[in-house]
Every structure is written in C-alpha cells, then in structure tokens.
Design a protein around this motif. Structure first.
Motif, mmCIF file in Angstrom:
data_model
loop_
_atom_site.group_PDB
_atom_site.id
_atom_site.type_symbol
_atom_site.label_atom_id
_atom_site.label_comp_id
_atom_site.label_asym_id
_atom_site.label_seq_id
_atom_site.Cartn_x
_atom_site.Cartn_y
_atom_site.Cartn_z
ATOM 1 N N MET A 1 17.507 4.647 -17.802
ATOM 2 C CA MET A 1 16.963 5.128 -19.061
ATOM 3 C C MET A 1 15.810 4.225 -19.477
ATOM 4 N N SER A 2 14.745 4.823 -19.906
ATOM 5 C CA SER A 2 13.592 4.074 -20.382
ATOM 6 C C SER A 2 13.898 3.413 -21.714
ATOM 7 N N ARG A 3 13.175 2.366 -22.026
ATOM 8 C CA ARG A 3 13.419 1.639 -23.264
ATOM 9 C C ARG A 3 12.405 1.994 -24.335
ATOM 10 N N PHE A 4 12.072 3.245 -24.462
ATOM 11 C CA PHE A 4 11.159 3.614 -25.533
ATOM 12 C C PHE A 4 11.781 4.686 -26.395
ATOM 13 N N CYS A 5 11.226 4.867 -27.564
ATOM 14 C CA CYS A 5 11.800 5.761 -28.553
ATOM 15 C C CYS A 5 10.680 6.557 -29.218
ATOM 16 N N VAL A 6 11.000 7.758 -29.612
ATOM 17 C CA VAL A 6 10.041 8.651 -30.261
ATOM 18 C C VAL A 6 10.503 8.894 -31.691
ATOM 19 N N SER A 7 9.580 8.822 -32.659
ATOM 20 C CA SER A 7 9.989 9.061 -34.040
ATOM 21 C C SER A 7 10.283 10.538 -34.249
ATOM 22 N N GLN A 8 11.138 10.838 -35.178
ATOM 23 C CA GLN A 8 11.566 12.218 -35.396
ATOM 24 C C GLN A 8 10.507 13.055 -36.105
ATOM 25 N N THR A 9 9.724 12.459 -36.965
ATOM 26 C CA THR A 9 8.786 13.244 -37.771
ATOM 27 C C THR A 9 7.409 13.375 -37.138
ATOM 28 N N SER A 10 7.129 12.596 -36.116
ATOM 29 C CA SER A 10 5.829 12.679 -35.453
ATOM 30 C C SER A 10 6.033 12.385 -33.980
ATOM 31 N N LYS A 11 4.975 12.179 -33.273
ATOM 32 C CA LYS A 11 5.063 11.849 -31.855
ATOM 33 C C LYS A 11 4.763 10.373 -31.634
ATOM 34 N N ASP A 12 5.194 9.544 -32.571
ATOM 35 C CA ASP A 12 5.005 8.107 -32.449
ATOM 36 C C ASP A 12 6.027 7.529 -31.481
ATOM 37 N N ALA A 22 5.864 6.609 -21.618
ATOM 38 C CA ALA A 22 5.688 7.466 -22.791
ATOM 39 C C ALA A 22 4.708 8.602 -22.491
ATOM 40 N N ALA A 23 3.648 8.311 -21.739
ATOM 41 C CA ALA A 23 2.665 9.349 -21.388
ATOM 42 C C ALA A 23 3.276 10.410 -20.480
ATOM 43 N N VAL A 24 4.135 10.006 -19.564
ATOM 44 C CA VAL A 24 4.849 10.979 -18.728
ATOM 45 C C VAL A 24 5.767 11.814 -19.611
ATOM 46 N N HIS A 25 6.513 11.172 -20.482
ATOM 47 C CA HIS A 25 7.422 11.855 -21.411
ATOM 48 C C HIS A 25 6.665 12.889 -22.242
ATOM 49 N N ALA A 26 5.458 12.528 -22.685
ATOM 50 C CA ALA A 26 4.640 13.420 -23.515
ATOM 51 C C ALA A 26 3.936 14.509 -22.700
ATOM 52 N N GLY A 27 4.022 14.425 -21.377
ATOM 53 C CA GLY A 27 3.390 15.442 -20.539
ATOM 54 C C GLY A 27 1.904 15.234 -20.316
ATOM 55 N N LEU A 28 1.411 14.026 -20.556
ATOM 56 C CA LEU A 28 -0.023 13.754 -20.417
ATOM 57 C C LEU A 28 -0.414 13.336 -19.007
ATOM 58 N N TYR A 49 14.330 9.061 -32.281
ATOM 59 C CA TYR A 49 15.399 9.817 -31.642
ATOM 60 C C TYR A 49 15.116 9.964 -30.158
ATOM 61 N N GLY A 50 16.175 10.027 -29.382
ATOM 62 C CA GLY A 50 16.051 10.150 -27.942
ATOM 63 C C GLY A 50 15.958 11.602 -27.504
ATOM 64 N N THR A 51 15.128 11.845 -26.519
ATOM 65 C CA THR A 51 15.008 13.168 -25.910
ATOM 66 C C THR A 51 14.786 12.992 -24.413
ATOM 67 N N ILE A 52 14.997 14.053 -23.677
ATOM 68 C CA ILE A 52 14.668 14.079 -22.258
ATOM 69 C C ILE A 52 13.521 15.053 -22.088
ATOM 70 N N ARG A 53 12.388 14.556 -21.620
ATOM 71 C CA ARG A 53 11.225 15.408 -21.364
ATOM 72 C C ARG A 53 10.557 14.968 -20.079
ATOM 73 N N ASN A 54 10.191 15.929 -19.291
ATOM 74 C CA ASN A 54 9.456 15.660 -18.048
ATOM 75 C C ASN A 54 10.163 14.624 -17.173
ATOM 76 N N GLY A 55 11.498 14.683 -17.187
ATOM 77 C CA GLY A 55 12.293 13.791 -16.352
ATOM 78 C C GLY A 55 12.430 12.371 -16.864
ATOM 79 N N VAL A 56 11.990 12.116 -18.091
ATOM 80 C CA VAL A 56 12.061 10.772 -18.671
ATOM 81 C C VAL A 56 12.932 10.822 -19.920
ATOM 82 N N ASN A 57 13.861 9.895 -20.010
ATOM 83 C CA ASN A 57 14.750 9.803 -21.174
ATOM 84 C C ASN A 57 14.215 8.778 -22.164
#
Length: 72
Positions: A1-12, A22-28, A49-57
């Motif tokens: 699991m990656s050690r980064f976090c995304v804020s719930q109200t924005s894409k911070d 984070a860039a992979v998670h964001a699909g960039l 909050y944690g999410t799984i996107r583009n194979g990154v948690n």
C-alpha cells in the motif's frame, strides 16, 4: 500500500506523498512510461480518505498540515 492520502473534498494529496504514485493514482501517468506533471503546494486538509485507482491504493488519514494538487 502506498503511503499517500487524498483529501475528501478536493484532489489534494498529503505533501509527504510520492508525487509519482499520486500521479499514477490520479491517472496522469502510467508506471511503465512515467512522465512529467506539475503540482501546486497548498495548505493541508482536515481529513484524507483512501481509494484504489489505477492499481494504486491510498490511505485514510486525519488532519495534515500541507498538501499538493496536480495542475492540468
């Protein structure tokens, strides 16, 4: 699991997050090819909050003092 976090109200992402993961998670970018991204440093968020996107948690986390966003 990656050690980064995304804020719930924005894409911070927390400012101690791996920008590449984070860039992979964001699909960039994709891991195989990498690439360049631009970020803006911002103040932190009250919760992340944690999410799984583009194979990154990402992980849940409480308040944090600094963050960044991707510029498109």
């Amino acid at each position: 699991m990656s050690r980064f976090c995304v804020s719930q109200t924005s894409k911070d992402f927390r400012d101690d997050s791996s920008i590449c993961n984070a860039a992979v998670h964001a699909g960039l970018i994709i891991t195989r090819n990498g690439g360049q991204v631009r970020i803006r440093i911002r103040s932190g968020a009250g919760s992340y909050y944690g999410t799984i996107r583009n194979g990154v948690n990402s992980r849940n986390y409480g308040s944090w003092g600094g963050s960044f966003i991707f510029l498109r």
